[in-house]
Enzyme design. Structure first.
Site, PDB file in Angstrom:
ATOM      1  N   GLY A  79       8.609   4.692   2.471  1.00  0.00           N
ATOM      2  CA  GLY A  79       7.700   4.445   3.587  1.00  0.00           C
ATOM      3  C   GLY A  79       6.298   4.091   3.162  1.00  0.00           C
ATOM      4  O   GLY A  79       5.732   4.717   2.281  1.00  0.00           O
ATOM      5  N   SER A  80       5.715   3.068   3.773  1.00  0.00           N
ATOM      6  CA  SER A  80       4.358   2.666   3.433  1.00  0.00           C
ATOM      7  C   SER A  80       3.914   1.531   4.336  1.00  0.00           C
ATOM      8  O   SER A  80       4.304   1.471   5.496  1.00  0.00           O
ATOM      9  CB  SER A  80       4.282   2.270   1.961  1.00  0.00           C
ATOM     10  OG  SER A  80       2.935   2.148   1.574  1.00  0.00           O
ATOM     11  N   ARG A  81       3.119   0.582   3.770  1.00  0.00           N
ATOM     12  CA  ARG A  81       2.553  -0.483   4.596  1.00  0.00           C
ATOM     13  C   ARG A  81       2.353  -1.755   3.781  1.00  0.00           C
ATOM     14  O   ARG A  81       2.070  -1.712   2.587  1.00  0.00           O
ATOM     15  CB  ARG A  81       1.206  -0.029   5.164  1.00  0.00           C
ATOM     16  CG  ARG A  81       0.769  -0.809   6.380  1.00  0.00           C
ATOM     17  CD  ARG A  81      -0.522  -0.243   6.939  1.00  0.00           C
ATOM     18  NE  ARG A  81      -1.685  -0.728   6.229  1.00  0.00           N
ATOM     19  CZ  ARG A  81      -2.869  -0.127   6.263  1.00  0.00           C
ATOM     20  NH1 ARG A  81      -3.036   0.995   6.939  1.00  0.00           N
ATOM     21  NH2 ARG A  81      -3.891  -0.640   5.619  1.00  0.00           N
ATOM     22  N   ILE A  93       0.837  -1.188   0.000  1.00  0.00           N
ATOM     23  CA  ILE A  93       0.000   0.000   0.000  1.00  0.00           C
ATOM     24  C   ILE A  93       0.877   1.245   0.000  1.00  0.00           C
ATOM     25  O   ILE A  93       1.741   1.403   0.874  1.00  0.00           O
ATOM     26  CB  ILE A  93      -0.929   0.018   1.230  1.00  0.00           C
ATOM     27  CG1 ILE A  93      -1.832  -1.225   1.208  1.00  0.00           C
ATOM     28  CG2 ILE A  93      -1.774   1.289   1.268  1.00  0.00           C
ATOM     29  CD1 ILE A  93      -2.686  -1.363   2.449  1.00  0.00           C
TER      30      ILE A  93
END
Length: 220
Positions: free
Chosen positions: A177-179, A147
Site C-alpha cells: 500500500g502506498s501512493r 511514495i
C-alpha cells in the site's frame, strides 16, 4: 505473479509442508499466508490504449487529489506548479506499477525519508520515494513518483536513465500500500476526478493532444 512475491509464496508453502508435520494449525496458517502473498503480488494482464498523447495510470487505486503542485526538486523540473494526479493504493490493490506513457527516462532518483501515512499531504515531501522524469517525443516532460507509506517498506523500480519505455510497461511495485503521484506537463488537463477508481495501464489520466477541459465529477 510478480517475481517480488516468489520468496513469500515459497516460504509459505515450505512452512505448510514442514510445520504441518509438527502442528496442523501452523501448516494451515502457512498455507493461508502463501495464498495471501500470491494474491497481493498478482500481476494481471492489462489492455493498454496506445494512441499517441495518452497518459495512463501507473497504479491501481483511487484518485486522491487532482491539483497543481511543484515536482520534487531532485527531478530538476523547475519550480513552476503543474497538474498532478495522486493515486492512493491500499493493501488490496494490485501493486505492480506501469509506465504512464511512451518516452525516455531522463532522471530516476531515490530519496530516503519517513514512512508517514501516504494519504497525508506532507507524505509527498517527507516520505521515502523514487521519482522518474520522462522526456516525451514532443519535447515536453512528465514525472511519476512512487511514495512509500505507513505500511509500505519497499519500493522496487527497474528504470534507468536513458532507457526508452512504452505506455503500460511494468517497471516496479510498492509493497503493502502506498501512493503514486503523476506530474503532467504544464497546461495538460486531467481527465479523472477525485474518488475515481484507477486501473494501472488502462485508465486514461490525460490526453496531451486534446483541447478538452479538465473533467469534473460528482458521486451518485
Amino acid at each position: 505473479m510478480n517475481r517480488e512475491g516468489w520468496v513469500f509464496v515459497g516460504a509459505g508453502l515450505a512452512g505448510w509442508v514442514v510445520l504441518g508435520w509438527i502442528w496442523g494449525l501452523l501448516g494451515t496458517l502457512s498455507l493461508l499466508f502463501a495464498l495471501a502473498a500470491a494474491g497481493f503480488f498478482r500481476d494481471p494482464r492489462r489492455v493498454v490504449p496506445v494512441r499517441s498523447g495518452l497518459v495512463v495510470s501507473p497504479a491501481d487505486g483511487v484518485v486522491q487529489t487532482v491539483e497543481q503542485a511543484v515536482p520534487p526538486a531532485e527531478l530538476e523540473m523547475g519550480d513552476a506548479p503543474r497538474p498532478v494526479v495522486r493515486v492512493f493504493m491500499n493493501v488490496f490493490n494490485v501493486h505492480v506499477n506501469r509506465v504512464p506513457t511512451d518516452g525516455t527516462v531522463t532522471r530516476a532518483v531515490y530519496r530516503p525519508g519517513k514512512f508517514l501515512d501516504a494519504s497525508l499531504d506532507k507524505a509527498s515531501e517527507q516520505n521515502e520515494r523514487v521519482g522518474v522524469r520522462l522526456g516525451l517525443a514532443d519535447g515536453r516532460d512528465l514525472a511519476f513518483v512512487q511514495i512509500a507509506g505507513l505500511v509500505a517498506r519497499r519500493i522496487a523500480n527497474d528504470l534507468k536513465e536513458g532507457q526508452r519505455v512504452q505506455a503500460g510497461e511494468r517497471f516496479g511495485l510498492i509493497r503493502f500500500g502506498s501512493r503514486l503521484d503523476i506530474y503532467l506537463p504544464v497546461g495538460a488537463k486531467p481527465l479523472v476526478v477525485v474518488g475515481q477508481k484507477a486501473i494501472a495501464g488502462e485508465t486514461v489520466l490525460a490526453d496531451l493532444t486534446s483541447t478538452e477541459p479538465a473533467r469534473l465529477g460528482v458521486a451518485r
